[in-house]
Write a protein that holds these residues in place. Structure first.
Motif, PDB file in Angstrom:
ATOM      1  N   LEU A 192      37.141  41.184  32.310  1.00 49.05           N
ATOM      2  CA  LEU A 192      38.027  42.339  32.224  1.00 49.05           C
ATOM      3  C   LEU A 192      38.261  42.938  33.596  1.00 49.05           C
ATOM      4  CD1 LEU A 192      37.022  44.249  28.973  1.00 49.05           C
ATOM      5  CD2 LEU A 192      38.594  42.333  29.285  1.00 49.05           C
ATOM      6  N   GLU A 193      39.457  43.485  33.800  1.00 43.16           N
ATOM      7  CA  GLU A 193      39.841  44.056  35.084  1.00 43.16           C
ATOM      8  C   GLU A 193      39.442  45.532  35.144  1.00 43.16           C
ATOM      9  OE1 GLU A 193      43.911  44.808  37.767  1.00 43.16           O
ATOM     10  OE2 GLU A 193      44.050  43.943  35.743  1.00 43.16           O
ATOM     11  N   SER A 194      38.764  45.913  36.212  1.00 46.34           N
ATOM     12  CA  SER A 194      38.374  47.313  36.404  1.00 46.34           C
ATOM     13  C   SER A 194      38.722  47.739  37.815  1.00 46.34           C
ATOM     14  CB  SER A 194      36.871  47.504  36.147  1.00 46.34           C
ATOM     15  OG  SER A 194      36.103  46.691  37.016  1.00 46.34           O
ATOM     16  N   ASN A 195      38.755  49.047  38.055  1.00 46.64           N
ATOM     17  CA  ASN A 195      39.081  49.555  39.384  1.00 46.64           C
ATOM     18  C   ASN A 195      37.813  49.991  40.113  1.00 46.64           C
ATOM     19  OD1 ASN A 195      38.409  52.048  38.280  1.00 46.64           O
ATOM     20  ND2 ASN A 195      40.505  52.810  38.201  1.00 46.64           N
ATOM     21  N   ARG A 196      37.966  50.645  41.256  1.00 49.38           N
ATOM     22  CA  ARG A 196      36.825  50.973  42.110  1.00 49.38           C
ATOM     23  C   ARG A 196      35.896  52.010  41.491  1.00 49.38           C
ATOM     24  NH1 ARG A 196      37.771  55.752  44.565  1.00 49.38           N
ATOM     25  NH2 ARG A 196      39.918  56.541  44.517  1.00 49.38           N
ATOM     26  N   ILE A 197      36.370  52.763  40.494  1.00 49.69           N
ATOM     27  CA  ILE A 197      35.488  53.732  39.836  1.00 49.69           C
ATOM     28  C   ILE A 197      35.162  53.271  38.405  1.00 49.69           C
ATOM     29  CG2 ILE A 197      36.084  55.715  41.265  1.00 49.69           C
ATOM     30  CD1 ILE A 197      37.933  56.678  39.012  1.00 49.69           C
ATOM     31  N   ASN A 198      35.172  51.961  38.215  1.00 46.57           N
ATOM     32  CA  ASN A 198      34.717  51.304  36.987  1.00 46.57           C
ATOM     33  C   ASN A 198      35.639  51.466  35.789  1.00 46.57           C
ATOM     34  OD1 ASN A 198      32.356  50.745  38.496  1.00 46.57           O
ATOM     35  ND2 ASN A 198      31.366  52.607  37.766  1.00 46.57           N
ATOM     36  N   GLN A 199      36.781  52.122  35.929  1.00 48.90           N
ATOM     37  CA  GLN A 199      37.699  52.266  34.802  1.00 48.90           C
ATOM     38  C   GLN A 199      38.342  50.921  34.465  1.00 48.90           C
ATOM     39  OE1 GLN A 199      40.142  55.266  36.741  1.00 48.90           O
ATOM     40  NE2 GLN A 199      39.564  56.780  35.215  1.00 48.90           N
ATOM     41  N   LEU A 200      38.535  50.669  33.180  1.00 48.14           N
ATOM     42  CA  LEU A 200      39.214  49.455  32.751  1.00 48.14           C
ATOM     43  C   LEU A 200      40.726  49.624  32.919  1.00 48.14           C
ATOM     44  CD1 LEU A 200      37.219  48.576  29.512  1.00 48.14           C
ATOM     45  CD2 LEU A 200      37.064  47.460  31.739  1.00 48.14           C
ATOM     46  N   VAL A 201      41.345  48.668  33.556  1.00 44.50           N
ATOM     47  CA  VAL A 201      42.786  48.719  33.763  1.00 44.50           C
ATOM     48  C   VAL A 201      43.470  48.256  32.483  1.00 44.50           C
ATOM     49  CG1 VAL A 201      44.719  47.876  35.158  1.00 44.50           C
ATOM     50  CG2 VAL A 201      42.476  48.271  36.222  1.00 44.50           C
ATOM     51  N   VAL A 202      44.433  49.057  32.015  1.00 47.57           N
ATOM     52  CA  VAL A 202      45.108  48.742  30.757  1.00 47.57           C
ATOM     53  C   VAL A 202      46.606  48.619  30.966  1.00 47.57           C
ATOM     54  CG1 VAL A 202      43.338  49.835  29.326  1.00 47.57           C
ATOM     55  CG2 VAL A 202      45.288  51.193  30.112  1.00 47.57           C
ATOM     56  N   THR A 203      47.256  47.971  30.018  1.00 47.95           N
ATOM     57  CA  THR A 203      48.701  47.764  30.017  1.00 47.95           C
ATOM     58  C   THR A 203      49.380  48.968  29.359  1.00 47.95           C
ATOM     59  OG1 THR A 203      48.758  46.714  27.847  1.00 47.95           O
ATOM     60  CG2 THR A 203      48.227  45.303  29.746  1.00 47.95           C
ATOM     61  N   PRO A 204      50.718  48.985  29.296  1.00 49.17           N
ATOM     62  CA  PRO A 204      51.402  50.101  28.618  1.00 49.17           C
ATOM     63  C   PRO A 204      51.051  50.251  27.149  1.00 49.17           C
ATOM     64  CG  PRO A 204      52.939  48.933  30.037  1.00 49.17           C
ATOM     65  CD  PRO A 204      51.681  48.126  30.010  1.00 49.17           C
ATOM     66  N   THR A 205      50.457  49.220  26.529  1.00 50.63           N
ATOM     67  CA  THR A 205      50.020  49.317  25.135  1.00 50.63           C
ATOM     68  C   THR A 205      48.585  49.828  25.016  1.00 50.63           C
ATOM     69  OG1 THR A 205      49.268  47.014  25.153  1.00 50.63           O
ATOM     70  CG2 THR A 205      51.560  47.421  24.454  1.00 50.63           C
ATOM     71  N   LEU A 206      47.949  50.106  26.152  1.00 52.24           N
ATOM     72  CA  LEU A 206      46.550  50.516  26.273  1.00 52.24           C
ATOM     73  C   LEU A 206      45.570  49.387  25.941  1.00 52.24           C
ATOM     74  CD1 LEU A 206      46.575  54.206  24.946  1.00 52.24           C
ATOM     75  CD2 LEU A 206      47.147  53.309  27.208  1.00 52.24           C
ATOM     76  N   GLN A 207      46.066  48.157  25.919  1.00 45.74           N
ATOM     77  CA  GLN A 207      45.194  46.992  25.819  1.00 45.74           C
ATOM     78  C   GLN A 207      44.719  46.614  27.211  1.00 45.74           C
ATOM     79  OE1 GLN A 207      48.455  45.021  23.702  1.00 45.74           O
ATOM     80  NE2 GLN A 207      46.928  44.175  22.282  1.00 45.74           N
ATOM     81  N   THR A 208      43.483  46.127  27.299  1.00 50.11           N
ATOM     82  CA  THR A 208      42.998  45.664  28.597  1.00 50.11           C
ATOM     83  C   THR A 208      43.843  44.483  29.049  1.00 50.11           C
ATOM     84  OG1 THR A 208      41.329  44.302  27.484  1.00 50.11           O
ATOM     85  CG2 THR A 208      40.653  46.495  28.234  1.00 50.11           C
ATOM     86  N   THR A 209      43.968  44.348  30.350  1.00 47.08           N
ATOM     87  CA  THR A 209      44.916  43.368  30.892  1.00 47.08           C
ATOM     88  C   THR A 209      44.545  41.927  30.568  1.00 47.08           C
ATOM     89  OG1 THR A 209      43.703  43.411  33.004  1.00 47.08           O
ATOM     90  CG2 THR A 209      45.617  44.871  32.797  1.00 47.08           C
TER      91      THR A 209
END
Length: 429
Positions: A287-304
């Motif tokens: 799963l894709e996350s950013n520098r502060i551990n948040q999961l990156v999501v698409t416009p549907t709020l599904q993980t990428t």
């Protein structure tokens, strides 16, 4: 014999967004074989924007809490007590840690739960940016337990001062002048006045020094400069020392040291500067996350990288197309995402196309305790005073309405109105 479960929909995190979503989905699937499960590490829920009042003791969190088991039974979803440990995407399961009580007895066993669709709504925690001494010497106002811990330390200072012949003093430092820091500072000044009313006169309000420290050029960066300046002046009129452009370099047992060597004495230290998502999210394989551990999501709020896993609230990061910044970690964002997912998950369960989440910024309101409320509605309407206070209070009532419906929310409102004059204005235990 009961019908086989058609779809297992698991929501991890019983904060504002996760609890609202579980409640609405539980009602929707009452007479179906779609199972809705909510997982949280606590037995009860309290609305996170109230934590500064819990820390100051101006509300009793036990009166405003909601029991997950009881609420689940009323709204046709299952509640599981546990803390998320890992997500196994290959087997569509989540692992929960063992939870122990105060005496180290096991109150929830380690176990796994299967899912067909998983929604991660585990919120955020304070980000101390690896500041030396912060973890050991600060209270992080990001959970009910931490807020209660601060309140006990604050109350303890008054109890120790009570009956002393010599005048006592108390220095408090709050790092971070966002909404939580500003609201906590204002609430503490109010509590200092209330203690006198209850006979705890060992600490006079004038001997309680509250320093609010902000690394940026102004407090409340989410608000327009004019509104932030008004809040700054109001805090100073309450006796709060507001220090901007001041970066904390180190925190000790006795106080704070800034990057220019200035020492700010403080017995009580609260940290409310910045957030990050729990580190375990960054460890979910693939799963894709950013520098502060948040999961990156698409416009549907599904993980990428996994369409069966959704993320919402503070633990997710979504930047709308054409925008430079991600949606801010606010309660209103979590509420809007819960409303979106209520329909989107229904579409997902039935393998139909999902819409796109559109965030509408309703503005920001900051409570300055009984001294008033300041903020902005929408994108341009500055509000202050009684109108702002009324809107601020209504946000909590909207949360209650989402959970309980109109009738019970009305009864809770009547209860609170009648109890206002009959119960203490401070939690003194």
């Amino acid at each position: 014999m009961s019908e086989a479960i058609e779809h297992r929909l698991v929501i991890v995190g019983g904060g504002a967004g996760g609890l609202e979503l579980a409640t609405r989905l539980g009602r929707r699937y009452r007479k179906t074989n779609i199972q809705v499960t909510l997982v949280d590490a606590n037995l009860t829920h309290i609305w996170k924007p109230l934590l500064h009042e819990v820390a100051a003791g101006t509300i009793n969190s036990y009166e405003d809490e909601l029991n997950y088991f009881g609420h689940a039974a009323k709204n046709n979803f299952e509640f599981q007590l546990g803390r998320l440990q890992a997500v196994d995407r290959d087997n569509n399961t989540i692992s929960l840690q063992e939870i122990t009580g105060n005496n180290a007895e096991v109150i929830a066993n380690a176990r796994t739960i299967s899912y067909d669709t998983l929604v991660l709504a585990i919120g955020s925690q304070a980000n101390d940016f690896n500041t030396p001494g912060a973890e050991e010497n600060c209270v992080f106002i990001d959970s009910r337990q931490e807020a209660e811990r601060f309140h006990q330390a604050f109350l303890g200072a008054y109890l120790r001062a009570h009956g002393q012949e010599e005048e006592q003093s108390l220095n408090i430092a709050i790092v971070g002048a966002g909404a939580t820091g500003v609201e906590l500072a204002a609430e503490l000044t109010q509590a200092a006045k209330e203690f006198i009313r209850y006979g705890l006169r060992g600490l006079k309000p004038t001997n309680v020094s509250i320093s609010l420290i902000e690394a940026g050029p102004s407090i409340l960066p989410v608000l327009p400069a004019r509104v932030a300046q008004a809040a700054h002046k109001q805090l100073e009129s309450l006796g709060v020392k507001v220090l901007t452009d001041t970066r904390v370099a180190k925190i000790t047992e006795d106080g704070l040291e800034t990057d220019d060597g200035t020492v700010i004495p403080a017995v009580l230290k609260a940290w409310s500067a910045g957030i990050k998502a729990p580190a375990l999210l960054a460890d979910i394989e693939g799963l894709e996350s950013n520098r502060i551990n948040q999961l990156v999501v698409t416009p549907t709020l599904q993980t990428t990288q996994d369409a069966s896993i959704f993320a919402m609230g503070d633990c997710s990061s979504y930047t709308p197309e054409g925008e430079e910044r991600a949606i801010p970690p606010k309660a209103q964002a979590a509420h809007q995402q819960a409303s979106f997912l209520y329909n989107a998950l229904h579409q997902h369960v039935h393998q139909k196309p999902l819409g796109h989440f559109v965030y509408s910024d309703k503005g920001s309101l900051i409570s300055l305790s009984k001294e008033g409320t300041v903020g902005i509605l929408g994108s341009s309407i500055n509000v202050r005073g009684k109108l702002a206070r009324l809107v601020y209070v209504s946000l909590y009532r909207m949360h209650q309405y989402a959970l309980h419906g109109m009738v019970r929310t009305s009864l809770l409102l009547v209860r609170d109105l009648f109890a206002r004059g009959s119960k203490p204005t401070l939690k003194l235990h």
